[in-house]
Write a protein that holds these residues in place. Structure first.
Motif, PDB file in Angstrom:
ATOM      1  N   PRO A 161      -1.279  -7.175  -4.698  1.00 16.27           N
ATOM      2  CA  PRO A 161      -0.456  -6.441  -4.669  1.00 16.27           C
ATOM      3  C   PRO A 161      -0.353  -5.208  -4.747  1.00 16.27           C
ATOM      4  O   PRO A 161      -1.381  -4.548  -5.286  1.00 16.27           O
ATOM      5  N   MET A 162       0.367  -3.848  -4.344  1.00 15.24           N
ATOM      6  CA  MET A 162      -0.269  -2.874  -4.576  1.00 15.24           C
ATOM      7  C   MET A 162       1.270  -2.056  -4.676  1.00 15.24           C
ATOM      8  O   MET A 162       2.499  -1.877  -3.950  1.00 15.24           O
ATOM      9  N   SER A 163       1.110  -0.982  -5.332  1.00 12.01           N
ATOM     10  CA  SER A 163       2.079  -0.053  -4.952  1.00 12.01           C
ATOM     11  C   SER A 163       1.973   1.465  -4.373  1.00 12.01           C
ATOM     12  O   SER A 163       1.055   2.315  -4.556  1.00 12.01           O
ATOM     13  N   LEU A 164       2.794   1.762  -3.287  1.00  9.80           N
ATOM     14  CA  LEU A 164       2.402   3.138  -2.642  1.00  9.80           C
ATOM     15  C   LEU A 164       3.577   3.697  -2.417  1.00  9.80           C
ATOM     16  O   LEU A 164       4.979   3.691  -2.995  1.00  9.80           O
ATOM     17  N   SER A 165       2.769   5.571  -3.149  1.00 12.29           N
ATOM     18  CA  SER A 165       4.363   6.868  -3.359  1.00 12.29           C
ATOM     19  C   SER A 165       3.861   7.016  -1.936  1.00 12.29           C
ATOM     20  O   SER A 165       3.495   7.070  -0.731  1.00 12.29           O
ATOM     21  N   THR A 222      -0.323   7.875  -3.727  1.00  8.88           N
ATOM     22  CA  THR A 222      -0.638   7.341  -4.245  1.00  8.88           C
ATOM     23  C   THR A 222      -1.109   6.007  -4.028  1.00  8.88           C
ATOM     24  O   THR A 222       0.140   5.348  -3.125  1.00  8.88           O
ATOM     25  N   ILE A 223      -1.930   4.963  -4.695  1.00  5.29           N
ATOM     26  CA  ILE A 223      -1.720   4.085  -3.817  1.00  5.29           C
ATOM     27  C   ILE A 223      -2.330   3.235  -5.255  1.00  5.29           C
ATOM     28  O   ILE A 223      -3.509   3.513  -6.164  1.00  5.29           O
ATOM     29  N   ASN A 224      -1.867   2.543  -5.885  1.00  6.41           N
ATOM     30  CA  ASN A 224      -2.538   1.871  -7.172  1.00  6.41           C
ATOM     31  C   ASN A 224      -1.767   0.645  -7.466  1.00  6.41           C
ATOM     32  O   ASN A 224      -0.844  -0.223  -6.592  1.00  6.41           O
ATOM     33  N   THR A 225      -2.478  -0.557  -7.844  1.00  6.02           N
ATOM     34  CA  THR A 225      -2.492  -1.856  -7.571  1.00  6.02           C
ATOM     35  C   THR A 225      -1.949  -1.854  -9.623  1.00  6.02           C
ATOM     36  O   THR A 225      -2.117  -1.437 -10.268  1.00  6.02           O
TER      37      THR A 225
END
Length: 182
Positions: A98-102, A32-35
Motif C-alpha cells: 500500500p501507498m498513499s499518494l498526494s 509525497t509517497i507514504n506507506t
C-alpha cells in the motif's frame, strides 16, 4: 602537505558525489509517497521479480499478487475498487502497495504524482481516456483520470476503477491524497 590535502579533497569528493546524484527533477516537496504505518510494503528487488515469483504465498488465501488483479483506492470517505491491467507495469505498481499518494490537479480531468522510481513502460496512445483510467505517463508519473476525453498522448495502462461513479466529486478540484492498497 600537498599529498594530504589532495587525499582529503578526493575523499570528500568521493563521499559527497552520491548525495548530488541522488536528486532528480522529480524531487518536489509537495509530492509525497507514504506507506501507511502498520501496513506492509512489497517492493521489487531490482531483478525483475515481484513478490510471489517462484514462491508460495499463503497470506491471501491462495491468491498470489499475479492472480489477484484488484486494488482499492481510498479518497476521503470514498472507496473505489479497481482492476489492474495484465502487464508488467501494473505488477510493479501493485508490488509497491500500500501507498498513499498526494496527487496534484491538472486540466480539470486528472490527478497526477511522480513516483521516486521508474516502472516498466509499454506506452501506446489510447485515443480516448475513460473516467477511472489509471495510467502511467512516461516512466514514473501515475495519473488518475476522473473525466473522459480524447487524447493524442501515450500512456501505459496500470488499471481502471471498476465503477467510477462519484470519482470526480471524491477527488475534488485541487490536490488530493489517494491511498492505493491491495
Amino acid at each position: 602537505m600537498r599529498p594530504l590535502f589532495l587525499t582529503l579533497a578526493l575523499l570528500f569528493a568521493a563521499t559527497a558525489c552520491p548525495a548530488f546524484t541522488a536528486c532528480d527533477r522529480n524531487d518536489d516537496p509537495t509530492t509525497t509517497i507514504n506507506t501507511p504505518t502498520g501496513g506492509s510494503s512489497n517492493s521489487s528487488d531490482n531483478t525483475g521479480n515481484t513478490p510471489g515469483d517462484n514462491e508460495d504465498n499463503d497470506d491471501n488465501n491462495g491468491d498470489s499478487p499475479e492472480t489477484t488483479r484488484t486494488m482499492t483506492l481510498k479518497i476521503g470517505n470514498s472507496t473505489f475498487t479497481a482492476t489492474l491491467a495484465d502487464n508488467a507495469t501494473a505488477q510493479a505498481f501493485a508490488a509497491m502497495l500500500p501507498m498513499s499518494l498526494s496527487m496534484s490537479e491538472l486540466n480539470n480531468n486528472e490527478k497526477y504524482v511522480y513516483l521516486d522510481q521508474s516502472l516498466p513502460v509499454q506506452a501506446s496512445s489510447p485515443g480516448t481516456i475513460q473516467t477511472g483510467d489509471i495510467m502511467l505517463y512516461g516512466s514514473s508519473c501515475v495519473v488518475l483520470f476522473y473525466k473522459t476525453f480524447s487524447t493524442s498522448y501515450s500512456y501505459t495502462r496500470i488499471g481502471r476503477v471498476d465503477n467510477p461513479d462519484g470519482l470526480a466529486s471524491a477527488v475534488g478540484s485541487g490536490s488530493v491524497t489517494v491511498l492505493f492498497e491491495r
